[in-house]
Design a protein around this motif. Structure first.
Motif, mmCIF file in Angstrom:
data_model
loop_
_atom_site.group_PDB
_atom_site.id
_atom_site.type_symbol
_atom_site.label_atom_id
_atom_site.label_comp_id
_atom_site.label_asym_id
_atom_site.label_seq_id
_atom_site.Cartn_x
_atom_site.Cartn_y
_atom_site.Cartn_z
ATOM 1 N N CYS A 1 0.982 -1.364 0.064
ATOM 2 C CA CYS A 1 -0.047 0.235 -0.364
ATOM 3 C C CYS A 1 1.009 1.395 -0.143
ATOM 4 C CB CYS A 1 -0.827 -0.445 1.134
ATOM 5 S SG CYS A 1 -1.947 -1.533 1.017
ATOM 6 N N CYS B 1 -3.001 5.756 -0.243
ATOM 7 C CA CYS B 1 -3.200 4.433 0.735
ATOM 8 C C CYS B 1 -4.147 5.857 1.786
ATOM 9 C CB CYS B 1 -1.676 4.328 1.331
ATOM 10 S SG CYS B 1 -1.629 3.950 2.945
ATOM 11 N N VAL C 1 -7.826 6.058 1.255
ATOM 12 C CA VAL C 1 -7.892 4.970 0.596
ATOM 13 C C VAL C 1 -8.759 4.655 2.476
ATOM 14 C CG1 VAL C 1 -8.571 2.403 1.349
ATOM 15 C CG2 VAL C 1 -7.902 3.044 -0.511
ATOM 16 N N ALA C 2 -7.176 5.033 3.518
ATOM 17 C CA ALA C 2 -7.725 5.084 4.596
ATOM 18 C C ALA C 2 -9.246 5.953 5.029
ATOM 19 C CB ALA C 2 -6.376 5.560 5.264
ATOM 20 N N ALA D 1 -12.200 5.204 2.149
ATOM 21 C CA ALA D 1 -12.540 4.346 1.320
ATOM 22 C C ALA D 1 -13.992 4.391 0.337
ATOM 23 C CB ALA D 1 -12.885 3.070 1.812
ATOM 24 N N GLN E 1 -13.850 3.457 -3.838
ATOM 25 C CA GLN E 1 -14.913 2.411 -4.291
ATOM 26 C C GLN E 1 -15.555 3.155 -5.723
ATOM 27 O OE1 GLN E 1 -17.155 1.075 -0.900
ATOM 28 N NE2 GLN E 1 -16.086 -0.589 -0.666
ATOM 29 N N CYS F 1 -8.373 -8.098 4.051
ATOM 30 C CA CYS F 1 -8.107 -6.423 4.240
ATOM 31 C C CYS F 1 -8.353 -5.964 2.699
ATOM 32 C CB CYS F 1 -7.294 -6.428 3.930
ATOM 33 S SG CYS F 1 -6.181 -4.703 4.750
ATOM 34 N N GLN G 1 -9.546 -2.943 2.492
ATOM 35 C CA GLN G 1 -9.040 -1.636 2.500
ATOM 36 C C GLN G 1 -7.574 -2.164 1.378
ATOM 37 O OE1 GLN G 1 -8.497 0.610 6.127
ATOM 38 N NE2 GLN G 1 -9.996 2.069 5.579
ATOM 39 N N CYS G 2 -6.665 -2.776 1.908
ATOM 40 C CA CYS G 2 -5.687 -3.236 0.866
ATOM 41 C C CYS G 2 -6.202 -3.343 -0.324
ATOM 42 C CB CYS G 2 -4.305 -4.631 1.125
ATOM 43 S SG CYS G 2 -3.794 -3.715 3.298
ATOM 44 N N LEU H 1 -8.247 -2.571 -2.288
ATOM 45 C CA LEU H 1 -9.028 -0.831 -3.003
ATOM 46 C C LEU H 1 -7.390 -0.346 -3.534
ATOM 47 C CD1 LEU H 1 -12.016 0.245 -0.554
ATOM 48 C CD2 LEU H 1 -11.969 -1.618 -2.995
ATOM 49 N N CYS H 2 -5.860 -0.674 -2.298
ATOM 50 C CA CYS H 2 -5.103 -0.239 -2.493
ATOM 51 C C CYS H 2 -4.349 -0.514 -3.808
ATOM 52 C CB CYS H 2 -4.423 0.296 -1.690
ATOM 53 S SG CYS H 2 -4.592 1.216 0.152
#
Length: 135
Positions: free
Chosen positions: A51, A58, A61-62, A65, A69, A117, A119-120, A122-123
């Motif tokens: 990420c 990163c 997204v954090a 998110a 998306q 994960c 979020q990972c 998505l990154c």
């Protein structure tokens, strides 16, 4: 009469009135079924835990998110509301991205990545889209 042959009659023009039947050659098919390779030929350009290769991505997204998306959905040609209105939409978009990019993987693997994960994932998807030039 075989359903793959056009219907011919004695009417002017040589064809019977009614729906037009187009017969395509059976390129890459076995007994009328199209064969499509389902596995990609390469890996993701970056790992699921990479990420920090793109710190801006990163952070985005954090902290937002849902924004990422929506951005991923629109870049993949879908409606901005798809991630929130369609169950499993991000998994479907990940699989679509893999297919477009010729990336190896499985539906089960995509589900597990989002379950462990999201979020990972998505990154990684956003980084891959940037590398592939999907705008």
């Amino acid at each position: 009469m075989s359903e793959k042959q056009p219907i011919i009659s004695s009417q002017p023009g040589g064809y019977q009135q009614g729906p037009v039947v187009m017969v395509q050659p059976e390129f890459g098919s076995v007994q009328g079924k199209i064969i499509i390779p389902m596995t990609g030929n390469r890996d993701w350009s970056s790992g699921i835990c990479d990420c920090m290769q793109d710190a801006t991505n990163c952070v985005m997204v954090a902290f937002c998110a849902p924004c990422v998306q929506c951005q991923i959905a629109t870049r993949m040609g879908e409606n901005v509301c798809v991630p929130f209105c369609v169950p499993g939409a991000m998994i479907a978009l990940r699989q679509r991205l893999r297919t477009l990019g010729g990336i190896q993987g499985t539906l089960c693997g995509d589900c597990l990545v989002f379950a462990v994960c999201g979020q990972c994932a998505l990154c990684q998807m956003k980084r891959e889209m940037d590398i592939m030039g999907i705008v």
